[in-house]
Design an enzyme around this catalytic site. Structure first.
Site, PDB file in Angstrom:
ATOM      1  N   ARG A 262       1.145  -1.623   7.222  1.00 56.88           N
ATOM      2  CA  ARG A 262       0.609  -2.796   7.342  1.00 56.88           C
ATOM      3  C   ARG A 262       0.117  -3.454   5.734  1.00 56.88           C
ATOM      4  O   ARG A 262      -0.247  -2.683   4.947  1.00 56.88           O
ATOM      5  CB  ARG A 262      -0.866  -2.513   8.148  1.00 56.88           C
ATOM      6  CG  ARG A 262      -1.775  -3.919   8.057  1.00 56.88           C
ATOM      7  CD  ARG A 262      -3.052  -3.734   8.960  1.00 56.88           C
ATOM      8  NE  ARG A 262      -3.974  -2.770   8.450  1.00 56.88           N
ATOM      9  CZ  ARG A 262      -4.702  -3.175   7.528  1.00 56.88           C
ATOM     10  NH1 ARG A 262      -5.039  -4.321   7.052  1.00 56.88           N
ATOM     11  NH2 ARG A 262      -5.674  -2.305   7.133  1.00 56.88           N
TER      12      ARG A 262
ATOM     13  N   ARG B 211       0.991  -1.169   0.067  1.00 52.03           N
ATOM     14  CA  ARG B 211       0.088   0.101  -0.037  1.00 52.03           C
ATOM     15  C   ARG B 211       0.937   1.311  -0.016  1.00 52.03           C
ATOM     16  O   ARG B 211       0.553   2.229  -0.610  1.00 52.03           O
ATOM     17  CB  ARG B 211      -0.859   0.086   1.169  1.00 52.03           C
ATOM     18  CG  ARG B 211      -2.070  -1.095   1.030  1.00 52.03           C
ATOM     19  CD  ARG B 211      -2.771  -1.175   2.443  1.00 52.03           C
ATOM     20  NE  ARG B 211      -3.764  -2.123   2.217  1.00 52.03           N
ATOM     21  CZ  ARG B 211      -4.659  -2.302   3.019  1.00 52.03           C
ATOM     22  NH1 ARG B 211      -4.696  -2.039   4.308  1.00 52.03           N
ATOM     23  NH2 ARG B 211      -5.646  -3.380   2.782  1.00 52.03           N
TER      24      ARG B 211
END
Ligand SMILES: Cc1cc2nc3c(=O)[nH]c(=O)nc-3n(C[C@H](O)[C@H](O)[C@H](O)COP(=O)(O)OP(=O)(O)OC[C@H]3O[C@@H](n4cnc5c(N)ncnc54)[C@H](O)[C@@H]3O)c2cc1C
Length: 657
Positions: free
Chosen positions: A455, A350
């Protein structure tokens, strides 16, 4: 009266507490594969017939809290569980779309516990604790078994096995999913387990009840102060241990993909009572959200990362292009992720996807009215697989996109842009998930977690359920086995004092009678946080924010307008408390970001980049968890560093090329 000045009295000096081992994570040594098993064996147990003598408060009934409360109830403890929604089923976990990771290797494509561990440590840019991450990968396989046994309807392949798809930062398919509603289905599983215990009498549920403070007695967490959100009644609750599973604080940015109610109050109040805060500036930016359309918006919408399995991301090659995307020929499109990162393509992690989207937009190639957007295009997949397959995989997400934008994503590419989505920071916890206040445990997104500086997709659900179903039930038992049950009641001076402070705060909000709404302050704070402490930061911007945030806070306490009464349903009052806490947390985030002058994960520090503009980590100086102690003066927190050691996954410059 400014909150900055009147709160010195509420600090508990955790250093005086013999129980706390400084910032030692308490992770056991030995081969990493055996650490959790050895630790589980060495931890103390509570005899089944003694368990009912202990009371455990669980604040939060999302995946982490719901799982913990149900399991502790099943084990025979007395559990009191709190949430601010009208039902545990409405916790923000319900919003999770894409899936949950687990190292089952059903696809036989090279996955293993070790690979999930490796991907997570690397994906987090080497800012997570190895022992915790390995444990997470280990218990991931149990989570899937547990959820299947509960009846969670995971997608299945033709032969009946559970299906998997890919998420960013991995070259294997290990993400289990239930269409685009994985969080909802997992939450229903946890909720049923919780309801069973509620019916059995082992869990007492307190919906529409907001925790406004924790109570520390002789250095131990012994209870909470709550407000009934319907009647306004302030109450005291005592216990032998307290769990905070209260979710993330992404809403400090005002605009985020989080539900509007998500806030920081529970963990922030605990921080002010002595719980250290870990890595507050580590926020996740999600690359595939519907772009901001204007000042009228109060929240943003996520388009699940799973869409990157079949959607291709591109921008027009020509700067300032205005043609309809369907009219732009193939050779005039820039598939920047596929070109720059051929090994991972559209499935880079991400942080990498977000930073690249920002970069192409900064170059003037952005699309849509604001120029802050890139295309996520399904035309190739629809040609290859047929529309029916795409409907089957992502139908609800496409419907959501069409309803919000008025565009048909089956016909024209979606427009997406990065947005705030998740917080890796949170209360610091040791290997047992206990904070620096003995007896205060923190689970799920509320703790500083196992994800380091970034994450990986589908790992939050895994972590919340790991904490709730498989870690806390052991570590809380170990804690309780070392203390006598009871011994304190709600007449203790610490309860009286904490309740008086909560009452005083409520009265103060209602008496200011100023001119600006709570939302107005929140919006100003959020914009400042996004501009100066968002995807890209620099020293000058952070210093600017550090000057301005205390000023906004000062004005808030003099000029906020909170209509209505305290003894009634009053959503403005609820918001005022939450925004007051965001105004304090925001400053700590900027302090943390300023001291971490390296780029890592999604946190691009402009002063720290490689020659070709990639994030440049500084392992020599920043290989630690930054952990902040509240000193009694908001602008002067004290930094403690938990050094990070990498015995198994040696830090390297991450490459997804
Ligand atoms: C749109 C979206 C999609 C996502 N999709 C995925 C995905 O596909 N895969 C993935 O792994 N992760 C995903 N995530 C992240 C993941 O959903 C969350 O990190 C996770 O669900 C958090 O669970 P939790 O139990 O820690 O907290 P939550 O589910 O937020 O629960 C918090 C609980 O605490 C309670 N609470 C909070 N404060 C108080 C208080 N002061 N008093 C009383 N109660 C309180 C709330 O009522 C609630 O019950 C997504 C996140 C978003 C925003």
């Amino acid at each position: 009266m400014s909150e900055t000045k009147n709160e010195t009295t509420t600090r508990t000096s955790v250093r005086q507490i013999e129980f706390v081992k400084g910032l030692d994570s308490g992770a056991p040594g030995g081969p990493i594969e055996q650490r959790w098993d050895t630790h589980r064996f060495q931890m103390k147990l509570v005899n089944p017939s003694n368990r009912r003598r202990y009371t455990v408060i669980v604040v939060g009934s999302g995946l982490a809290g719901g799982a913990a409360a149900a399991t502790l109830g099943e084990q025979g403890y007395n559990v009191k569980c709190f949430c601010y929604q009208d039902s545990p089923r409405r916790a923000h976990s319900i919003a999770a779309q894409g899936g949950i990771n687990a190292a089952k290797n059903y696809r036989n494509d090279g996955d293993s516990i070790y690979r999930l561990f490796y991907d997570t440590v690397k994906g987090g840019d080497f800012r997570a604790r190895e022992s915790n991450v390995y444990r997470l990968a280990q218990v991931s396989v149990n989570i899937i078994d547990q959820c299947v046994a509960q009846g969670v309807p995971f997608a299945r392949e033709y032969g009946g096995y559970l299906d998997n798809r890919s998420f960013g930062g991995a070259q294997v398919s290990r993400t289990f999913y239930a269409r685009g509603q994985t969080g909802q289905q997992l939450l229903l599983g946890a909720y049923q387990a919780l309801e069973r215990q509620i019916a059995a009498g082992s869990v007492k549920m307190f919906p529409r009840t907001e925790m406004l403070d924790i109570v520390v007695v002789d250095g131990y967490a012994r209870g909470i102060i709550t407000r009934d959100m319907v009647t306004g009644k302030i109450e005291r609750h005592v216990a032998d241990a307290v769990v905070l599973a209260t979710g993330g604080y992404g809403n400090v940015f005002y605009l985020s993909t989080n539900a509007k109610g998500c806030n920081t109050t529970a963990i922030w109040r605990a921080h002010r009572r002595g719980a250290f805060f870990g890595n507050p500036c580590f926020t996740q930016i999600h690359p595939t959200c519907i772009p901001v359309t204007g000042d009228h918006q109060s929240k943003l919408t996520l388009m699940s990362e799973s869409l990157r399995n079949d959607g291709r991301i591109w921008v027009p090659k020509k700067v300032g292009e205005t043609r309809d995307p369907r009219q732009i020929p193939e050779n005039e499109r820039y598939y920047y992720l596929e070109e720059r990162y051929p090994s991972f393509g559209n499935l880079v992690p991400r942080d990498v996807a977000s930073r690249n989207a920002k970069q192409v937009c900064d170059e003037g190639r952005g699309v849509g009215p604001s120029g802050l957007g890139v295309y996520l295009d399904f035309s190739d997949s629809i040609k290859r697989l047929g529309k029916a397959k795409i409907v089957e995989r992502y139908g609800n997400l496409f419907d959501m996109y069409a309803q919000i934008t008025g565009e048909n994503p089956y016909e024209t590419p979606m427009r997406i842009y990065p947005a705030i989505h998740y917080t890796m920071g949170g209360l610091w916890v040791d290997y047992n998930l206990m904070s620096t206040i003995p007896g205060l445990f923190v689970a799920g997104e509320a703790n500083f977690s196992d994800h380091g500086a970034n994450r990986l997709g589908a790992s939050a659900l895994m972590q919340g359920l790991a904490d709730g179903y498989f870690v806390l039930p052991y570590t809380i038992a170990n804690f309780l086995a070392g203390i006598k049950p009871g011994g304190v009641d709600t007449n203790h001076a610490a309860f009286v004092e904490a309740e008086a402070e909560v009452n005083g705060r409520v009265k103060k909000f209602l008496s200011i009678n100023g001119k600006r709404t709570v939302d107005d302050f929140h919006r100003e704070l959020g914009k400042m946080m996004w501009d100066e402490c968002g995807m890209a930061r620099n020293e000058a911007g952070l210093k600017k924010a550090l000057q301005r945030i205390p000023e906004i806070r000062e004005e808030f306490w003099q000029n906020v307008r909170v209509p209505g009464e305290g003894n009634d349903l009053n959503q403005e009052l609820e918001k005022a408390g939450r925004v007051a806490d965001f105004l304090e947390l925001g400053e700590l985030m900027c302090v943390d970001a300023l001291q971490r002058s390296e780029s890592c994960g999604g946190h691009f520090r402009e002063e720290s980049q490689t020659a070709d503009g990639e994030a440049l980590r500084d392992d020599e100086n920043f290989s630690y968890v930054s952990t902040w102690e509240y000193t009694g003066t908001l602008s002067k927190p004290e930094l403690h560093k938990e050094p990070l050691a990498f015995e198994y996954v040696k830090p390297s410059q991450r490459s997804y090329k």
